[in-house]
Motif scaffolding. Structure first.
Motif, PDB file in Angstrom:
ATOM      1  N   CYS B 182     -22.082  23.869 -11.879  1.00  0.00           N
ATOM      2  CA  CYS B 182     -22.786  23.633 -10.618  1.00  0.00           C
ATOM      3  C   CYS B 182     -23.532  22.314 -10.671  1.00  0.00           C
ATOM      4  CB  CYS B 182     -23.908  24.661 -10.492  1.00  0.00           C
ATOM      5  SG  CYS B 182     -23.585  26.046  -9.478  1.00  0.00           S
ATOM      6  N   LYS B 183     -23.716  21.666  -9.514  1.00  0.00           N
ATOM      7  CA  LYS B 183     -24.711  20.591  -9.455  1.00  0.00           C
ATOM      8  C   LYS B 183     -26.060  21.234  -9.163  1.00  0.00           C
ATOM      9  CE  LYS B 183     -23.519  15.977  -9.174  1.00  0.00           C
ATOM     10  NZ  LYS B 183     -22.478  15.237  -8.490  1.00  0.00           N
ATOM     11  N   VAL B 184     -27.066  20.873  -9.967  1.00  0.00           N
ATOM     12  CA  VAL B 184     -28.404  21.431  -9.774  1.00  0.00           C
ATOM     13  C   VAL B 184     -29.290  20.398  -9.062  1.00  0.00           C
ATOM     14  CG1 VAL B 184     -30.473  22.310 -10.912  1.00  0.00           C
ATOM     15  CG2 VAL B 184     -28.204  22.961 -11.766  1.00  0.00           C
ATOM     16  N   TYR B 185     -29.768  20.762  -7.872  1.00  0.00           N
ATOM     17  CA  TYR B 185     -30.640  19.906  -7.064  1.00  0.00           C
ATOM     18  C   TYR B 185     -32.058  20.470  -7.115  1.00  0.00           C
ATOM     19  CZ  TYR B 185     -26.262  18.215  -5.064  1.00  0.00           C
ATOM     20  OH  TYR B 185     -25.014  17.677  -4.889  1.00  0.00           O
ATOM     21  N   ALA B 186     -33.026  19.644  -7.493  1.00  0.00           N
ATOM     22  CA  ALA B 186     -34.398  20.125  -7.558  1.00  0.00           C
ATOM     23  C   ALA B 186     -35.216  19.545  -6.412  1.00  0.00           C
ATOM     24  CB  ALA B 186     -35.032  19.739  -8.886  1.00  0.00           C
ATOM     25  N   ALA B 187     -35.916  20.429  -5.689  1.00  0.00           N
ATOM     26  CA  ALA B 187     -36.832  19.970  -4.638  1.00  0.00           C
ATOM     27  C   ALA B 187     -38.041  19.371  -5.340  1.00  0.00           C
ATOM     28  CB  ALA B 187     -37.258  21.150  -3.778  1.00  0.00           C
ATOM     29  N   HIS B 188     -38.298  18.085  -5.083  1.00  0.00           N
ATOM     30  CA  HIS B 188     -39.353  17.411  -5.833  1.00  0.00           C
ATOM     31  C   HIS B 188     -39.996  16.328  -4.969  1.00  0.00           C
ATOM     32  CE1 HIS B 188     -41.430  15.585  -9.206  1.00  0.00           C
ATOM     33  NE2 HIS B 188     -41.038  16.603  -9.958  1.00  0.00           N
ATOM     34  N   LEU B 189     -41.319  16.320  -4.944  1.00  0.00           N
ATOM     35  CA  LEU B 189     -42.018  15.359  -4.087  1.00  0.00           C
ATOM     36  C   LEU B 189     -41.756  13.918  -4.514  1.00  0.00           C
ATOM     37  CD1 LEU B 189     -45.401  17.289  -3.699  1.00  0.00           C
ATOM     38  CD2 LEU B 189     -43.531  17.142  -2.040  1.00  0.00           C
ATOM     39  N   LYS B 190     -41.398  13.731  -5.789  1.00  0.00           N
ATOM     40  CA  LYS B 190     -41.174  12.361  -6.257  1.00  0.00           C
ATOM     41  C   LYS B 190     -39.718  11.898  -6.103  1.00  0.00           C
ATOM     42  CE  LYS B 190     -44.912  12.333  -9.646  1.00  0.00           C
ATOM     43  NZ  LYS B 190     -45.133  12.782 -11.039  1.00  0.00           N
ATOM     44  N   ALA B 191     -38.897  12.745  -5.515  1.00  0.00           N
ATOM     45  CA  ALA B 191     -37.492  12.363  -5.321  1.00  0.00           C
ATOM     46  C   ALA B 191     -37.425  11.119  -4.448  1.00  0.00           C
ATOM     47  CB  ALA B 191     -36.740  13.506  -4.652  1.00  0.00           C
ATOM     48  N   LYS B 192     -36.363  10.345  -4.618  1.00  0.00           N
ATOM     49  CA  LYS B 192     -36.224   9.129  -3.808  1.00  0.00           C
ATOM     50  C   LYS B 192     -35.373   9.378  -2.565  1.00  0.00           C
ATOM     51  CE  LYS B 192     -37.386   5.719  -7.192  1.00  0.00           C
ATOM     52  NZ  LYS B 192     -37.071   6.323  -8.532  1.00  0.00           N
ATOM     53  N   GLN B 193     -34.511  10.384  -2.605  1.00  0.00           N
ATOM     54  CA  GLN B 193     -33.546  10.566  -1.520  1.00  0.00           C
ATOM     55  C   GLN B 193     -33.785  11.888  -0.778  1.00  0.00           C
ATOM     56  OE1 GLN B 193     -31.735   9.235   0.822  1.00  0.00           O
ATOM     57  NE2 GLN B 193     -30.421   8.113  -0.623  1.00  0.00           N
ATOM     58  N   TYR B 194     -33.524  11.879   0.532  1.00  0.00           N
ATOM     59  CA  TYR B 194     -33.673  13.092   1.320  1.00  0.00           C
ATOM     60  C   TYR B 194     -32.547  14.092   1.048  1.00  0.00           C
ATOM     61  CZ  TYR B 194     -37.257  10.629   3.974  1.00  0.00           C
ATOM     62  OH  TYR B 194     -38.380   9.952   4.342  1.00  0.00           O
ATOM     63  N   TYR B 195     -32.894  15.350   1.245  1.00  0.00           N
ATOM     64  CA  TYR B 195     -31.970  16.440   0.922  1.00  0.00           C
ATOM     65  C   TYR B 195     -30.684  16.397   1.737  1.00  0.00           C
ATOM     66  CZ  TYR B 195     -33.432  18.792   5.246  1.00  0.00           C
ATOM     67  OH  TYR B 195     -33.677  19.113   6.553  1.00  0.00           O
ATOM     68  N   ASP B 196     -30.726  15.833   2.941  1.00  0.00           N
ATOM     69  CA  ASP B 196     -29.523  15.912   3.774  1.00  0.00           C
ATOM     70  C   ASP B 196     -28.580  14.723   3.564  1.00  0.00           C
ATOM     71  OD1 ASP B 196     -31.296  14.193   4.939  1.00  0.00           O
ATOM     72  OD2 ASP B 196     -31.070  14.954   6.970  1.00  0.00           O
ATOM     73  N   LYS B 197     -28.821  13.975   2.496  1.00  0.00           N
ATOM     74  CA  LYS B 197     -27.941  12.847   2.190  1.00  0.00           C
ATOM     75  C   LYS B 197     -26.862  13.220   1.167  1.00  0.00           C
ATOM     76  CE  LYS B 197     -30.207  10.301   4.955  1.00  0.00           C
ATOM     77  NZ  LYS B 197     -29.681  10.454   6.329  1.00  0.00           N
ATOM     78  N   TYR B 198     -26.903  14.449   0.663  1.00  0.00           N
ATOM     79  CA  TYR B 198     -25.923  14.852  -0.350  1.00  0.00           C
ATOM     80  C   TYR B 198     -24.915  15.832   0.233  1.00  0.00           C
ATOM     81  CZ  TYR B 198     -28.969  12.517  -3.610  1.00  0.00           C
ATOM     82  OH  TYR B 198     -29.701  11.562  -4.249  1.00  0.00           O
ATOM     83  N   ASN B 199     -23.808  15.956  -0.475  1.00  0.00           N
ATOM     84  CA  ASN B 199     -22.752  16.862  -0.056  1.00  0.00           C
ATOM     85  C   ASN B 199     -22.805  18.119  -0.921  1.00  0.00           C
ATOM     86  OD1 ASN B 199     -20.231  18.215   0.013  1.00  0.00           O
ATOM     87  ND2 ASN B 199     -19.297  16.390   0.920  1.00  0.00           N
ATOM     88  N   TYR B 200     -22.992  19.254  -0.263  1.00  0.00           N
ATOM     89  CA  TYR B 200     -23.183  20.502  -1.000  1.00  0.00           C
ATOM     90  C   TYR B 200     -21.971  21.430  -0.932  1.00  0.00           C
ATOM     91  CZ  TYR B 200     -28.076  18.980  -0.679  1.00  0.00           C
ATOM     92  OH  TYR B 200     -29.240  18.273  -0.743  1.00  0.00           O
ATOM     93  N   LYS B 201     -20.822  20.886  -0.617  1.00  0.00           N
ATOM     94  CA  LYS B 201     -19.662  21.783  -0.481  1.00  0.00           C
ATOM     95  C   LYS B 201     -19.188  22.326  -1.831  1.00  0.00           C
ATOM     96  CE  LYS B 201     -18.421  20.330   4.083  1.00  0.00           C
ATOM     97  NZ  LYS B 201     -17.430  19.949   5.084  1.00  0.00           N
ATOM     98  N   ALA B 202     -19.382  21.569  -2.895  1.00  0.00           N
ATOM     99  CA  ALA B 202     -19.048  22.036  -4.248  1.00  0.00           C
ATOM    100  C   ALA B 202     -20.110  23.043  -4.711  1.00  0.00           C
ATOM    101  CB  ALA B 202     -18.984  20.842  -5.185  1.00  0.00           C
ATOM    102  N   PRO B 203     -19.867  23.754  -5.834  1.00  0.00           N
ATOM    103  CA  PRO B 203     -20.867  24.710  -6.331  1.00  0.00           C
ATOM    104  C   PRO B 203     -22.254  24.057  -6.470  1.00  0.00           C
ATOM    105  CG  PRO B 203     -18.831  24.999  -7.522  1.00  0.00           C
ATOM    106  CD  PRO B 203     -18.637  23.788  -6.646  1.00  0.00           C
ATOM    107  N   THR B 204     -23.255  24.709  -5.908  1.00  0.00           N
ATOM    108  CA  THR B 204     -24.588  24.118  -5.760  1.00  0.00           C
ATOM    109  C   THR B 204     -25.670  25.089  -6.213  1.00  0.00           C
ATOM    110  OG1 THR B 204     -23.905  22.752  -3.872  1.00  0.00           O
ATOM    111  CG2 THR B 204     -26.245  23.314  -4.001  1.00  0.00           C
ATOM    112  N   ALA B 205     -26.665  24.558  -6.917  1.00  0.00           N
ATOM    113  CA  ALA B 205     -27.855  25.352  -7.234  1.00  0.00           C
ATOM    114  C   ALA B 205     -29.085  24.572  -6.779  1.00  0.00           C
ATOM    115  CB  ALA B 205     -27.931  25.637  -8.732  1.00  0.00           C
ATOM    116  N   ILE B 206     -30.016  25.266  -6.144  1.00  0.00           N
ATOM    117  CA  ILE B 206     -31.247  24.648  -5.644  1.00  0.00           C
ATOM    118  C   ILE B 206     -32.403  25.170  -6.488  1.00  0.00           C
ATOM    119  CG2 ILE B 206     -32.813  24.468  -3.674  1.00  0.00           C
ATOM    120  CD1 ILE B 206     -30.220  23.293  -2.875  1.00  0.00           C
ATOM    121  N   LEU B 207     -33.189  24.253  -7.001  1.00  0.00           N
ATOM    122  CA  LEU B 207     -34.284  24.604  -7.903  1.00  0.00           C
ATOM    123  C   LEU B 207     -35.614  24.405  -7.176  1.00  0.00           C
ATOM    124  CD1 LEU B 207     -35.130  25.200 -10.867  1.00  0.00           C
ATOM    125  CD2 LEU B 207     -34.578  22.833 -11.400  1.00  0.00           C
TER     126      LEU B 207
END
Lengths: 257, 257
Positions: B182-207
């Motif tokens: 899976c690609k693991v995406y972490a919700a983080h205030l210090k992230a540089k990119q917004y959540y809707d800029k990635y493609n989540y069609k492949a196996p996805t985990a949200i942290l």
């Protein structure tokens, strides 16, 4: 220093914590904790109460600088606080009075219209999320829980100071007025179309109903368009604050892009 | 009919309401109300308790048909119920045991990884929203509140029966395993990119991290990608259940379209 829980100011704060009517009559509300106190807008602070321990804690010197406050004993602070672990600072803050005209004069209108929201956590969370999503005003039917309820205030995380809102006895009348300048979208389980199929770049109002009953039929009938959120599994509905968040952030997503 | 609050079954239920340890030892949890009871999956109902008033109410005949239950007096029901307005029906339900292998064998993997979520309402709401958004499993650090806590169960609105989940003492180890598929995406205030800029069609985990502290630095460092949710105004963060909802529904939005 106030050391007696029979002090008239102490008794008044206890009344303000629990009684919506007392808050309304005095035109004030209470906030607790250094974060909420530090964000009070200019000119709205009416009274400030600080516990001995809070004053003694060096890290809050800056916050107390140039502020007039009343020192209270630890026992008195526990009496006036609404929380189980009091943070040692409490303020009486003046309510702001917004009018519909003020709200409708804003740019990029994005309204949240709430019918009979009952859960304090939900209402506070909606205001907090609303600020993040660029909501320009929140209009509540008089059946909604009091926004100045301490639990609501805590869950707004400061948004209560910044998002314009009003309660109305004439929810239908206000929706009718709003429709003159806004498209009104109602979240409704019987809607035929998903929420992300519409364009929200023009002035938009989102209508959300009570947690268990949803929108009244008459209210839903006033909306320009019914929208629904797709749901997999056997979920029958989403939490009201979650549904509101998804809709408000869809408006914001489209306006950003 | 049970009329004494000293009845051993009654005492056991009282323990199960308040003690996570008792639930774990017996491998059961409690649900209340006709809706939650009607949705209990085949074979998991262990014991059923019904108040006299509930049995007398004609509308629940169908629900009680072919079910073995113990009748209890109104007084006893108030004792065993966790709610202020008891609904008159309570079930002891067997816990389901999910393994990581079971969870990773599902199609269209969409996981929610939760670190130290403390608020029962938040956790329950995440499960409810997760079912709606097609989440295929929820993995929780052992610092999360007990999912079988009565308040959590109520706010899941039945999703507790249907969304696979597990607690782990080795949150890092499990994340490392999950990263293999899976690609693991972490919700983080210090992230540089917004959540809707990635493609989540492949196996996805949200942290998602703890309500007040967010994710621990070590945990965030394990993620493949840090993402953030844009926020206007002075909002510093969103409620954890709201943030999770926005991310899970973005995954679902992309997979639907």
């Amino acid at each position: 220093m106030i050391t007696s829980i029979n002090n008239p100011s102490v008794k008044n704060i206890v009344a303000l914590q629990s009684k919506s009517k007392a808050r309304k009559e005095q035109g004030v509300f209470l906030v607790e904790g250094p974060k909420m106190v530090s964000e009070i807008p200019e000119g709205l602070l009416k009274e400030l109460y600080v516990s001995e321990e809070f004053k003694a804690d060096g890290q809050y010197k800056e916050l107390l600088k140039n502020k007039k406050y009343e020192l209270v004993s630890g026992k008195v602070f526990r009496e006036i606080s609404d929380t189980q672990t009091p943070q040692g600072i409490l303020a009486v803050v003046c309510q702001q009075n917004y009018t519909l005209d003020m709200i409708l004069r804003k740019k990029d209108i994005h309204l949240l219209l709430l019918e009979d929201i009952q859960d304090p956590g939900n209402l506070g969370t909606m205001l907090r999320t609303g600020e993040g999503a660029g909501v320009t005003g929140v209009i509540m039917s008089k059946g909604c829980v009091d926004l100045y309820n301490p639990k609501v205030i805590r869950s707004t995380m400061g948004a209560i100071y910044r998002v314009p809102f009003l309660y109305t006895e004439d929810f239908y009348g206000i929706i009718t007025k709003i429709k003159e300048i806004c498209k009104v979208y109602a979240a409704h389980l019987k809607a035929k179309q998903y929420y992300d199929k519409y364009n929200y770049k023009a002035p938009t109002a989102i209508l959300i109903g009570n947690e268990s009953r949803g929108l009244k039929e008459e209210t839903a009938a006033l909306a320009d368009i019914l929208i629904k959120i797709p749901m997999l599994g056997k979920v029958e509905s989403l939490n009201a604050a979650v549904a509101a968040a998804l809709l408000m952030y869809e408006v914001y997503r489209q306006r950003r892009n």
